[in-house]
Design an enzyme around this catalytic site. Structure first.
Site, PDB file in Angstrom:
ATOM      1  N   ASP A  17      26.000  54.716  21.967  1.00  0.00           N
ATOM      2  CA  ASP A  17      27.256  55.167  22.550  1.00  0.00           C
ATOM      3  C   ASP A  17      27.191  54.968  24.067  1.00  0.00           C
ATOM      4  OD1 ASP A  17      29.813  56.509  22.552  1.00  0.00           O
ATOM      5  OD2 ASP A  17      28.781  58.293  23.273  1.00  0.00           O
ATOM      6  N   ASP A  19      29.865  56.661  26.863  1.00  0.00           N
ATOM      7  CA  ASP A  19      30.206  57.863  27.631  1.00  0.00           C
ATOM      8  C   ASP A  19      29.277  59.010  27.265  1.00  0.00           C
ATOM      9  OD1 ASP A  19      32.491  56.958  29.139  1.00  0.00           O
ATOM     10  OD2 ASP A  19      33.606  56.927  27.262  1.00  0.00           O
ATOM     11  N   ASP A 224      26.026  61.261  22.022  1.00  0.00           N
ATOM     12  CA  ASP A 224      26.016  62.622  22.577  1.00  0.00           C
ATOM     13  C   ASP A 224      26.927  63.569  21.826  1.00  0.00           C
ATOM     14  OD1 ASP A 224      28.332  61.212  23.637  1.00  0.00           O
ATOM     15  OD2 ASP A 224      28.596  62.938  24.965  1.00  0.00           O
TER      16      ASP A 224
END
Length: 280
Positions: A17, A19, A224
């Site tokens: 991922d 961001d 996250d």
């Protein structure tokens, strides 16, 4: 770490991922660039899987290069805009050969998303009065009330509604900001219903496509967010790692069901490299 096609645990690739993992806002998360470059230099395939539909893969790859990540191919970036357009094609066939010649589609999102919709053979519109056959909604920081209102009117008139992703928040350098899911919720409140389909994580399709594209048979999915990255990776049948540099923390992982439980929990990407060194 010696040059090899695997890193710790025998994983043969990284599906990462962006961001909250590689960067927050425009700045890199400490240590992330170094870790990615060590893996890339060692021959480990690395691909980036993002729900952000506001930028093209080339733009995202350019951002990563500006941060210092050794991205050699724009195709290393897999975004939810392309996946959303693929769902649109399945639900409302374009019925035309040329760009912009098919059914009208109201795009509540970025110029990149609008371009993909046009290139797929649809007539892009911003006006519910044209009676569009579908609405596709993706994140764009400049998206305003007027566009959301037009999308709401079109959906109430029977348009198929596709969301590129349902992320409620996005991590920024200043803190958490509303994501596409929050804007989808605004339209849902007006319309009294949810989208017909969502293309992004936690749907497994982007993970599966990225792994297949880069020849990964046992990749590690790193993210996250438990509700998108981890659930999506688990649904694709891959091992997952939650990093604690973005939205969700260790305590969050203790309160979720099996589908959202990560295989590993690490403070940051740097810890993956530390683990890799212990398995040399």
């Amino acid at each position: 770490m010696s040059a090899t096609s695997t890193f710790f645990g025998g994983y043969d690739g990284l599906l990462c991922d962006l961001d909250g993992v590689v960067y927050a806002g425009n700045g890199a998360i400490p240590g992330a660039v170094d870790v990615l470059n060590v893996l890339i230099s060692a021959g480990v395939p690395v691909a980036f899987v993002t729900n952000n539909a506001s930028r093209s893969p080339a733009q995202v790859a350019g951002h990563l290069r500006a941060l210092g990540v050794m991205v050699s191919d724009n195709d290393q970036v897999f975004g939810s805009a392309s996946a959303g357009v693929e769902l649109l094609r399945q639900e409302v066939p374009p019925q035309g050969e040329s760009a912009g010649g098919g059914p009208a589609v109201l795009v509540a999102g970025s110029e990149h998303l609008a371009t993909l919709v046009s290139e797929a053979g649809y007539a892009v519109t911003a006006d519910a009065c044209t009676m569009p056959a579908a609405v596709i909604q993706g994140f764009d920081p400049s998206l305003g009330w007027h566009t959301l209102a037009q999308a709401s009117y079109a959906i109430q008139n029977g348009a198929v509604w596709i969301a590129t992703n349902l992320d409620l928040t996005i991590p920024r350098a200043e803190g958490r900001a509303p994501g596409n899911g929050s804007l989808v919720n605004a339209v849902a409140t007006a319309c009294g219903r949810r989208p017909d389909l969502s293309a992004g994580k936690p749907e497994p399709v982007m993970f599966e496509l990225a792994a297949r594209r880069w020849g990964m048979t046992r990749p590690l999915v790193v993210g996250d967010r438990l509700d998108t990255d981890i659930e999506g990776g688990n649904r694709a049948g891959f091992d997952t790692a939650l990093v604690l540099t973005g939205i969700h923390q260790r305590t969050d992982a203790s309160e979720v069901d099996e589908l959202r439980t990560p295989t590993h929990i690490v403070p940051s990407l740097t810890d993956l490299l530390d683990e890799a060194r212990t398995h040399e």
